[in-house]
Each structure stands twice: as structure tokens, then as C-alpha cells.
Design a protein around this motif. Structure first.
Motif, PDB file in Angstrom:
ATOM      1  N   GLU A  49      69.778  63.077   9.750  1.00  0.00           N
ATOM      2  CA  GLU A  49      70.507  64.162   9.897  1.00  0.00           C
ATOM      3  C   GLU A  49      71.064  64.701  11.236  1.00  0.00           C
ATOM      4  OE1 GLU A  49      69.039  67.518   7.219  1.00  0.00           O
ATOM      5  OE2 GLU A  49      67.876  65.896   6.275  1.00  0.00           O
ATOM      6  N   SER A  59      58.266  62.210  11.385  1.00  0.00           N
ATOM      7  CA  SER A  59      59.518  63.078  11.211  1.00  0.00           C
ATOM      8  C   SER A  59      59.458  64.252  12.419  1.00  0.00           C
ATOM      9  CB  SER A  59      59.485  63.909   9.896  1.00  0.00           C
ATOM     10  OG  SER A  59      58.470  64.769   9.877  1.00  0.00           O
ATOM     11  N   TYR A  60      60.714  64.581  12.736  1.00  0.00           N
ATOM     12  CA  TYR A  60      60.943  65.751  13.732  1.00  0.00           C
ATOM     13  C   TYR A  60      62.076  66.187  13.580  1.00  0.00           C
ATOM     14  CZ  TYR A  60      63.932  62.523  16.137  1.00  0.00           C
ATOM     15  OH  TYR A  60      65.149  61.671  16.217  1.00  0.00           O
ATOM     16  N   THR A  61      62.356  67.537  14.322  1.00  0.00           N
ATOM     17  CA  THR A  61      63.665  68.155  14.252  1.00  0.00           C
ATOM     18  C   THR A  61      63.784  68.344  15.746  1.00  0.00           C
ATOM     19  OG1 THR A  61      62.804  70.287  14.192  1.00  0.00           O
ATOM     20  CG2 THR A  61      63.551  69.247  12.260  1.00  0.00           C
ATOM     21  N   LYS A  81      66.525  70.503  18.136  1.00  0.00           N
ATOM     22  CA  LYS A  81      67.482  71.505  18.234  1.00  0.00           C
ATOM     23  C   LYS A  81      68.189  71.936  19.657  1.00  0.00           C
ATOM     24  CE  LYS A  81      66.335  74.109  14.127  1.00  0.00           C
ATOM     25  NZ  LYS A  81      66.384  75.612  13.567  1.00  0.00           N
ATOM     26  N   SER A 132      57.761  68.901  15.722  1.00  0.00           N
ATOM     27  CA  SER A 132      57.227  67.696  14.577  1.00  0.00           C
ATOM     28  C   SER A 132      55.714  68.411  14.415  1.00  0.00           C
ATOM     29  CB  SER A 132      57.202  66.438  15.555  1.00  0.00           C
ATOM     30  OG  SER A 132      56.022  66.530  16.544  1.00  0.00           O
ATOM     31  N   GLY A 157      60.829  61.586  18.661  1.00  0.00           N
ATOM     32  CA  GLY A 157      62.105  62.860  19.350  1.00  0.00           C
ATOM     33  C   GLY A 157      62.171  62.911  20.631  1.00  0.00           C
ATOM     34  N   HIS A 168      71.747  69.300  16.337  1.00  0.00           N
ATOM     35  CA  HIS A 168      71.020  69.831  15.612  1.00  0.00           C
ATOM     36  C   HIS A 168      70.479  68.572  14.541  1.00  0.00           C
ATOM     37  CE1 HIS A 168      69.370  73.200  12.533  1.00  0.00           C
ATOM     38  NE2 HIS A 168      68.530  72.065  12.644  1.00  0.00           N
ATOM     39  N   ALA A 206      67.731  66.561  12.213  1.00  0.00           N
ATOM     40  CA  ALA A 206      66.654  66.361  11.463  1.00  0.00           C
ATOM     41  C   ALA A 206      66.403  64.930  11.051  1.00  0.00           C
ATOM     42  CB  ALA A 206      66.860  67.367  10.388  1.00  0.00           C
ATOM     43  N   ASP A 207      65.173  64.447  11.503  1.00  0.00           N
ATOM     44  CA  ASP A 207      65.190  62.877  11.609  1.00  0.00           C
ATOM     45  C   ASP A 207      63.815  62.219  10.981  1.00  0.00           C
ATOM     46  OD1 ASP A 207      66.085  60.124  11.866  1.00  0.00           O
ATOM     47  OD2 ASP A 207      65.707  60.370  14.138  1.00  0.00           O
ATOM     48  N   ARG A 208      63.772  61.417  10.205  1.00  0.00           N
ATOM     49  CA  ARG A 208      62.667  60.690   9.523  1.00  0.00           C
ATOM     50  C   ARG A 208      63.189  59.057   9.509  1.00  0.00           C
ATOM     51  NH1 ARG A 208      65.735  62.956   5.841  1.00  0.00           N
ATOM     52  NH2 ARG A 208      65.317  65.077   7.042  1.00  0.00           N
TER      53      ARG A 208
END
Lengths: 656, 656
Positions: free
Chosen positions: A12, A89-91, A93, A103, A112, A133, A135-137
Motif C-alpha cells: 500500500e 512488514s513495516y510502515t 511515513k 516495524s 523498510g 505513507h 504500509a508494506d509486507r
């Protein structure tokens, strides 16, 4: 407008119009769970940032600090040795004021950081990253690169820089094909004749292996060793002929293909040997998986050996596959006792092997589906064989869930762990392996990481081009190496005409694969070895032709096409001195002439489209015949612009 | 015909029409005196041969054997640590059947191996070397490359690859400028605050230094450390302010130039400090020479310090030079006691210093002559300052025996030991230092090795071009690095238009040198940092214009010139998207426009020459004014083709 050039694309992502500047005040801070690996990762990020911007950023860029402009916050630890299924996964911003990477564990942070580094570009008044922004995995947990270090020797530093490339693309498994008929590349203290007699002196010391495993671990990459058996073992049998199914002596294989040399599955001592060897291997490779190969068992030596035949008969085995399944069960048992999981190529798939063995496809996606139906976890292999020299698009559009696998149940699809871009090295060596892997492996990496819906090929190529250039910063030689090879081919005369030719042709897999004259001693110093399977210029040209045919009144486009075709038409003349001088270039005279001739056809066609008169029927037929001939391979190369020129030639008819 | 592309050219050479093939049977043999260093050299030669040909030559290519196709016979040993004046002579005889390299000692063999490797090329049916009879020896015994690792940090691996480049060009002294106001780059156990406080964490560990010294020794290269004193010592004084002539605190200098910070020559403890430091330095650097710098002592802090003034008065010193001479005598005494010889920059030349101190020019050849007249041995320095960004031709035509030195007696000329290509790093860093050194340093290398009579500039450039391409094989990034920098400048958009511009401009030294805004923190990531001082394309163009003006009826040449000018005229249009996108390229809009405009002038002039009508007087005046403006620097760059276009514009007048 900001167009992010991330690869693989995140699950995302929203981009804003803001901009976070990277200037001399820029610092990276660590917060939450901090471990040495994360500190080293932040340090590497700092020095890559310095290279990516040319700015003299301070050495202590990465500090445990909440106030840094780029804050990396990790919730908690994970196993020190990465294992299958880690949380990646991590975000991320990014606002005008700062970037925060968050994460659950260290692996997500490692991924990330790569995303952040890929976002660095020029905008506003200088370097920075766009507001984002993310959001990833990953879509799949097993995303590998196979490097065959057996058929050609690939030195440790080449492995390391490819690990850096893998990390950049979020690939997380190095599948290291370490032994084959042509070489046993691991130093063994337990059985030293393996590497001494089986490697021509080209093997990894145990220390080098440990360094590479650690190097990979630091980047969140698992290392799965492959010791291919019971076939593909000629190099083992040189030093230990007693293991064999037929009497020796054996020698290191110089040819390519499948051979009769096979470990005897009926000799009990062999299992003790393999058991002891695996103990040593396990010390070097902490990953739980061991790949045992298992492909190309032709069974010739089994058939010819009365003792083996008797053994099979006694057990009621009707064919060699049952005997191989027996062998695999024994190996599986050895590995399980050592706490290891087993993976092998799809030829080991057999009703008699335990279901917890992971299967990797060697013969196409049919086997992916078959293995999953039989309850095995599976990894896509042959779908992504880079040595087949297909285009990035071809790999990119090959989805693990497509074709046969599309009919699997959700549960069966859940057994598909991922896949591996695979670099077999019959026809590449340390000199050009980077260029054979990159940037195409990045397209595989995106297929395995990004959501299935990410399928825009043009956008992929746009990003691939950028990521390819960025890979140069971490030492990969996929761009600089081929240039140096072209220089050598011209004997250091002017390189430009050869470069022009090289950019319009692509290397072919089939002519080599089917040429028995190739051995491990064949020099890989020809034009075919220095050209890319994916010609960016040919792709651009084809797109431009398409656009032009949509609107032939576009004069700029007409001029651009004519200029390009003019350069190609004149190139043969410019290249002739090199061809005359360099024996290595004699073979490309024909394809160079072809390029020149079909460019003339292209120019005539352009002329006819714009201002007539139309090309006569008989001229057109002559030109079509010329194009047909031009599509044939020459010097194991193919001209990439034939189809586009055919479109130009056929256009007036279609339009008229 | 075989045209050898050796650099430096041997003292004596005859080429024949024969050919010695390099194929898979090729072996290197050692005979006579064999030592580990020679074995390693032969091993390196083997692996470079494999790279230079792309052939999978065996690992054990180099063996002690009389029968090898390339036999290296060394008469006897020499000191393990190379010293000034080693016998570097050798003979190399290549016939159809074999090559024999023969030398009195190992150093000659090392030089001869490089000659052999440079001869490798394509001919006959593949790779080989031409029939040759070479007898070679250097003109000067001191042939150096100075690398300033103080002003910008130059990591160990960069030093190593430049040592490989030096060996290829038969340079035999690495002059390692290790300390300056901006950094103290040597780890000191004795005085750890030197590197701890004075290097921003960027220093060579003692282990790294030892590795580099050994790496150099293996290649027959001496390593002369420079610890510049008593000025240029701000970085020393950060950690040890007591050494200073004025009260501290001190900080690492970020600006460029000369500064007041100076060691106090009157403080007795300072000599003990320097003595102890030199003991430590001597352990690391086995070469007998230590360079103590000695330049840019402005004496401000001496004048301002009553204690120092009193000391000088008491000794009867009338000016600062006498006080510096006192300091130098003391340092000389310290070094002599430790068995070391002293060398310093020409500002230390003074009647009061011992005659056995070697002087290196920092201010031009006048000082070379002066020092020799005063009986000092001398090394040419400032004649070959690469950071001044002059052309290879300019360095090449600067002979140590010319100008002022031409009037020296033979005995005085005998004091001239050689010279050093010198890479000061105010305006270059690890990223582009290779491209700032190479290939121009090769022209200096030839000046210092080859007979004085070797002066054909065009032939030099022809060979320089080849040697530059060959340097790529040993890892130097002078070609690949700038390309990657151009990619970054475009933010990874299309690189070609920027490359076209980059090939027609050259970086200027003066605008930077006179710009006080530059500091050690200034990013070196602009176009000026990625362009070469020697544009091959501009040189080719100028030569082509000259030939064309000699014979304007040459239509091929006319077409070639028109094509090239057309590309340049259109380039600005192609570059605009990059300029608009990349803030780092905004500054080149003006020079890019200039290139486009003057190319138009060139095209008009061509047209007028070929078919008229002549350009009107007023148009010509406008064009001349345009060219005058085009000759001005912009973005610290200069367009290199202005003079050639002016020739075109003026030609019809001259011819008419």
C-alpha cells in the motif's frame, strides 16, 4: 509531479506533494528494540545515502535517537538467524518534517530501509524523499536468487555484491548451488578430497562461507545450500569413487548436460558419508533447509549394476523413481535427525517420499500444481530461470498462481511458498554474471513481493531502468562490466559502433544450449556474452513506432525515428574497421549488415508513410523476405527491432 | 600492421610481424632466481591475462618451468623492500614460439610483466602478443603518484586499486599525503588523540597501512609517507594543543588554503613528540624516506608569540625562514638518528639546511633548478599537479630537464631524481579520484620512464586511450564512476544527452580554487565533478576540423563534421527535461545552450565553406562575439570545441 520508482512496489502506498530534504543535517535514529544488526544496517544506509547523493554525510549518521530526521522504530527482536516466514512488514511515513519507519521486528526494518533509500531522488532544491505513507509486507515468504557456483566458479566478492543487490530488491533467500558434475565448491575438513580433487582449486573456504552467511544474515537473507545428489555428482566421485554406482575412475566433468555418474543408493556406507558431510554442512549453514537437488537421475549406472538391480528387485521397486525415492527417504531421515528440513527439485516428487519435503519446480508450473496437490510446500523455480535469457516482462508476467496453479484450492495455493530467480551458469561466469542476473531478477523480486494486481509492464520497465542504475552504487557490474567487454572485443579501438550494435541485439539461449561444442573451458568473451536479454533501446523504438503509427502526422516522432534508423543504417560502415581488426568480431559481420539493411527498410517505410509514393508490391515483398531472414539467429544473437520495422513496412497497407 | 600500444614506451623496441598466440595451452614459467614475490606477480599476471582475454586459464598458470610459453628469468635477488635506484631494467623477446623476459633482478621482472600484459591484443585468429624485441630501463629512478588522503578521505581499497594502476604504468613511488589541517589519517598508538580527535573517524588503522605497504612492495612500489609540518597541522593540534605556537583550542579545519596553525619550533618537548611519532611511523613505513612537507608556513603565530620572538632574536634569526630552517635541521637530525632520509617541499629550501635533504617542487620548475644548484637532490612536484586539471598533453610536454633546469650542469641535472603526478584532493574525493588521476597520470609516467626523445603527443593520446581502457580491468573506476555520477545527476532519467554535454566540456581549476565558499563539507556531485579534463571527443573534433580545412573537398569529413555538429546543436533540446527535473543540473542550462548555439555557428560555417554563400561580415561579427562569450567559464566548466569552431568560422576568409 513525484513518480516514485520503488521496486518491488509496496503493498500500500500513497504519495503526497511534500518533500523531506536530505542535507548535511540529516541523521538516522534508532528507537525501540535496538540490536547490533540494526545499527550496522543503519550505518550501511548512511554510507549508501552518502553515495546516492554525493554528500559528505558524517560517519556517525546513525545514532540511537528519537529526534533524527529518519527514525527507525522496531518493536521487538526476532531470531538472529532469519527463518522462513519471518515478519517482514513495516510502515513508512514520510512528511515534510521527518520520516518514521516502524516495524514489528528487525526484518521489517531492513526491508523498510531499502524502500526509503529507493525513494531518495532529486526534487525541490536538492536531494530528498517525497511525502509518502507506505504500509508494506511481502506476498510470498520465500523470495530467492539461485546462484550456480558449480558450473562456473563465482568468487566470494561476486556473491557478496549480489547479496547487496538482493537486499535492495527485498529478496530473502540465497539458494547457493554449490556442487555439480563440474565442481565441488565447498571446503570439507571431513572429506577433503571432495574439494581438493573436485574443484580445480576453485572452492569456498569454510571461513569464506561463514563470512558470506553472516553477510547475508545481516541483510535478512537466508542462505540455503544445495548439494545436488545422487546424480550431478561427478565432482564428488573424483575423490571418492567408492560412492559411485559404477566403477571409476571419475574426472571433473567439462561438458554440460546430464551424465551417468550417480551415487550408489544401495551402499550403506554412502549414507554414513552423507550423514557426516551433512553434519559439517550444517555447521556452516544455520538455515534449517538443505537443498538436495535430485534432478537428472538417468539411472543408467543403476541398470548396469547387478548389485543395485538385485537390491531394487528385492525391495519390489519397478523403476528407477522408486529407487530414487528410497534414496530420498534415507536422506530425509538423515536431515531430520539433524533437525534439518529437506528441499529438492521436482523430479524427486513421488508418492513414496514424506510430505514435509519441499518441492522446487525444475520443469515448469505443472509440477508446482502437482506437488501442491500432493500436499507438498512448493517453490517456483523453472518459471524464473534467468539463464534462459527471457525478457524481464516474461518473468514478470509469470505468476505462481497462474496456469495450472490457478485451479488449486485456496489451501493448496497456500502451500506455494514463493519462487526463485535462478542463475544457472553453463554460459556465464564471474565476469558477466551480474549482467545476467540484473536487472531482470528485480522483476522476479517484484512478482514475489508485491500484490498480485501489480502487473503494469510499462511501469515495471520504467522503474526497472531506474533500479538498475541504482544497483551500480552498490558495486554490481551489470552496467560497467559489459562495456569493458565491448572494449576488449574491439581491441580498444572506438567502442561506439559496437555499442550501437550491442544495443539492438539480444543473446539467445537455444543455440548455445543445443551446441555440444560448449564446455566449461569455452571462453565467454564474444558479443553474445556482453549483450543484454532486454534491450531498452529496442523497447523504446517499438513503442515509438507504435505511437507514430497511431498518428503519422507527428513530425517530431517521425524525425526521431528517422534519426535513429539513420544511425543504425550507417553503423555497419562505422563498425567495419573493428570487424576487420578483431577476430572475435568476425562472426558479427552478418548481423551488423542485417541491422544496416533493415534500417534502410525502416527508413523507406517511414518515407512512404509520410510522403509517398507507396512502396511497390514487389519491393515490399523483397523487404518482407529481408525481414524474415533478419529474424534468424546469427552468432547466437537476434536483432530486436525486426518486428517494429515490419510494422512500419506493413503500415501503409493497413492504413491505405 | 601491428601498432603496439605500450605506455610508457620502452627505451628500445623493435616489433616484428610474428605473433605469439595466447590460448588455453598458455603457461607462465619462472626460472633463475625465484622468490615468493615473483610467484605472486606471475599469479597476478595469470589472472589479469584471464580477464584481458576472457579465457578460463587454469589457476596454476604460473609454474617454475623452463618450458612455459612465457618464461620469466631473473638473475638474482634484490632487497625485499624496494629502495631508490633499484635496477628496473629488463629485456623482453617475443617470437612466434615463445616470450622470454629476462632481468637482473625482481624489479625489472615486475616492470617487464606489465609490458607483456600491455602487448596482449587481438590479431591472427585470437588473442596474443606481437613479435617484439624490447630492452627497457627507466629514465628517472623516482616516478611517483602523490595521493592526498588528508583533505578528503581516500579509503584503503581506493589506494590499493590505484597502486595496481601505478604498477601497470611502472610508477614506483606512492607519496601518501597522510596529514594536513583537514585530517590526521594515521592511527597512532603512541599519541592516539592525533587520529581520534583529528580525523572525524576517517583514518587508516596500522593494520591497513601495513597491508597497503605490503601490497605496494609486492608491486615494486615504495611508499613514502608525508606528515606535513610545522604548518598544515591544525588536525594535530586538536588533540595536542600544547604543540602549537598559539593557544588553543583547535578544531579540524573545514576550509581550504593556508592557515595560521603551526607547531611551535622553540618548544623542546615538541621535538621529543615528533621523535616518538617518527619511531612509530618508521615501524609502519619501511622506506628510508620520510616527507615532512614544510610548505605554507605563514609565521603569523610565530610573530604573535613573544616567547618565539625572543627565541628567534636570541639566535639571531632575522626572518621566519631561518626559524623554519632551524626546525627542519632539528627534524632532519631526528630522522637521521632513526636512519631515515628527509624530503620536503621547496619552501624548506634554505642555505641553513643540510644538503642531503631532498627537495620537491611545490612552486614550479624554477625551484627544481635552484635546489639542484644548491646541491640538493630534487623531485619534480608542482609540474605534475593533477588537481590543476590540465590536459595530459600539458603534463606530458613538461620535461624535468626543460626550462630553468635546461641550464644546469650535467652533474646538477644528475641530482634530478624524477617527479610525481600529484593528486591534491580539495576538489575530489573517493568517488571521483580515480577519474582525476587516470588516465592523465599515465602521461606523467611515460615522461618519467621513457627516453626524453619520446614526445609525439598524438601518438601518446592514441596509446593513452588504450591504456585507459585497460585500466578498467584492474578495478579502477575512472570510466564507470563518472557514468554513475551522470546517472545520479539526471535522477536516473535518460543519460545520453547529459553524456553528450559532458563529453564536450571540461572542468576548470581556477574558479574553484578562488571560491572561498568551498569547504570539506561541500558535496562534489555536480557536472564539473563528473567531467574529464581531457575530452577525447573535443580533440578528435579539432583534428578533424584541421584536416577538413586542409582539404574542404573531402565530403566524408564534411558529413562527419556536420553530423557531429548536428547532434550537439540538438542536444540542448534533448537535455531540457533533465535540467528541468534535476536541481543539480540547473546550473548547466547556460553552457548547454552555448554548446547548441556554437554548433549552429559551426554548421553555418561548414555550409559556407562548402557551397556558399559566404557568411556576411555582420553575421560573422555576431558569431565571433558569440564564440567569445562561449569561451567564458560557466558552472566551473568550459566548452572545449570553441577554438575548432572559430577555425571553421574564420576559414573562408583565410581561404578566400
Amino acid at each position: 509531479m513525484i513518480i516514485a520508482s520503488l521496486m518491488p512496489l509496496p503493498a500500500e502506498m500513497m504519495l503526497g506533494s511534500g518533500w523531506l530534504a536530505i542535507d548535511s543535517e540529516f541523521r538516522i535514529g534508532l528507537a525501540g528494540h535496538i540490536e547490533p544488526r540494526l545499527r550496522r544496517a543503519a550505518g550501511r544506509a548512511a554510507s549508501r545515502l552518502a553515495r546516492a547523493t554525493g554528500m559528505p554525510l558524517p560517519r556517525d549518521l546513525a545514532t540511537p535517537s528519537e529526534d533524527a530526521r529518519f527514525l527507525i522504530r522496531v518493536e521487538g527482536p526476532a531470531g538472529e538467524v532469519p527463518s522462513l516466514g519471518e515478519d517482514e512488514s513495516y510502515t513508512l511515513k514520510i512528511t515534510d518534517g521527518r520520516a518514521v519507519l516502524h516495524s514489528p521486528g528487525p526484518y521489517g526494518a531492513l526491508r523498510g530501509i531499502e524502500t526509503f533509500l529507493q525513494l531518495v531522488g532529486l526534487g525541490g532544491g536538492g536531494f530528498g524523499v517525497p511525502e509518502a505513507h507506505i504500509a508494506d509486507r511481502p506476498r510470498f515468504p520465500w523470495r530467492g536468487l539461485l546462484i550456480d557456483a558449480a558450473r562456473h566458479w563465482i568468487p566470494p566478492e561476486v556473491i557478496k555484491r549480489n547479496l547487496d543487490g538482493m537486499a535492495m530488491l527485498k529478496l530473502n533467500v540465497l539458494h547457493w548451488h554449490l556442487t555439480d558434475d563440474q565442481g565441488f565448491r565447498v571446503e570439507s575438513h571431513r572429506f577433503p578430497r571432495l574439494h581438493e580433487a573436485g574443484s580445480d582449486g576453485m572452492f569456498y573456504t569454510q571461513r569464506e562461507i561463514s563470512e558470506i552467511v553472516e553477510f547475508a544474515r545481516d541483510r535478512g537473507i537466508r542462505v540455503v545450500p544445495e548439494l545436488d545428489m545422487p546424480a550431478h555428482t561427478a565432482s564428488w566421485l573424483v575423490g571418492y569413487p567408492d560412492l559411485a554406482s559404477a566403477a571409476g575412475p571419475y574426472s571433473i566433468e567439462r561438458n554440460w548436460g546430464g551424465f551417468d555418474a550417480t551415487i550408489d543408493p544401495t551402499r550403506e556406507e554412502n549414507y554414513q558419508f552423507i550423514c557426516d558431510l551433512m553434519v559439517e554442512i550444517s555447521m556452516l549453514f544455520p538455515d534449517v533447509y538443505v537443498h538436495i537437488g535430485g534432478d537428472m537421475v538417468n539411472g543408467e549406472h543403476w541398470k548396469a549394476n547387478p548389485k543395485i538391480r538385485a537390491f531394487a528387485k528385492k525391495r519390489g521397486f519397478d523403476d528407477k523413481s522408486q529407487l530414487q525415492a528410497y534414496f530420498n527417504r534415507r536422506i530425509h531421515e538423515i536431515l531430520r535427525r539433524q533437525g534439518r528440513d529437506m528441499i529438492g527439485w521436482d523430479p524427486i516428487l513421488h508418492p513414496d517420499i514424506p510430505q514435509d519435503i519441499v518441492i522446487q519446480t525444475a520443469r515448469g508450473q505443472k509440477w508446482l500444481a502437482d506437488a501442491a496437490r500432493q500436499g507438498h510446500q512448493v517453490v517456483a523455480g523453472s518459471e524464473y530461470y534467468l539463464d534462459e535469457l527471457k525478457s524481464a516482462e516474461s518473468y514478470y508476467t509469470s505468476d505462481p498462481f497462474a496456469d495450472e496453479a490457478a485451479n488449486l484450492t485456496a489451501e493448496q495455493q497456500g502451500l506455494i511458498l514463493g519462487g526463485e530467480a535462478s542463475m544457472w551458469t553453463e554460459f556465464s561466469d564471474a565476469e558477466n554474471i551480474d549482467a545476467r542476473i540484473w536487472p531482470r531478477a528485480a522483476a522476479v523480486a517484484e512478482r514475489l513481493w508485491s500484490p498480485r494486481e501489480v502487473v503494469d509492464v510499462e511501469d515495471m520497465y520504467r522503474r526497472l531502468n531506474k533500479v538498475s542504475q541504482r544497483l551500480g552504487w552498490i558495486g554490481l557490474t551489470h552496467q560497467s562490466g559489459p562495456l569493458q567487454m565491448l572494449r576488449r572485443l574491439t581491441d580498444y579501438l572506438a567502442i561506439e559502433p559496437l555499442r550501437t550494435l550491442a544495443n539492438t541485439v539480444r543473446p539467445l539461449f537455444d543455440p548455445r544450449w543445443n551446441n555440444q561444442a560448449y564446455t566449461s573451458q569455452t571462453p565467454l568473451n564474444r558479443l553474445v556474452d556482453a549483450t543484454s536479454p532486454d534491450s531498452e533501446i529496442a523497447r523504446d523504438f517499438a513503442l515509438a513506432v507504435e505511437r507514430y503509427l497511431d498518428d503519422p502526422s507527428d513530425e517530431d516522432l517521425h524525425t526521431a525515428l528517422a534519426t535513429r534508423l539513420g544511425v543504425w543504417r550507417d553503423n555497419h560502415h562505422a563498425l567495419i574497421p573493428c570487424i576487420r581488426h578483431s577476430p572475435l568480431l568476425a562472426e558479427v559481420e552478418s548481423i551488423s549488415t542485417t541491422l544496416s539493411r533493415i534500417s534502410e527498410v525502416g527508413l523507406r517505410s517511414l518515407q512512404a508513410i509520410q510522403s509517398g509514393p507507396p512502396i511497390s508490391q514487389s519491393d515490399r515483398e523483397g523487404d518482407l523476405a529481408l525481414l524474415e531472414g533478419a529474424a534468424l539467429p546469427s552468432a547466437e544473437l537476434e536483432v530486436t527491432i525486426v518486428a517494429a520495422i515490419r510494422s512500419l513496412l506493413s503500415a501503409p497497407l493497413a492504413m491505405g
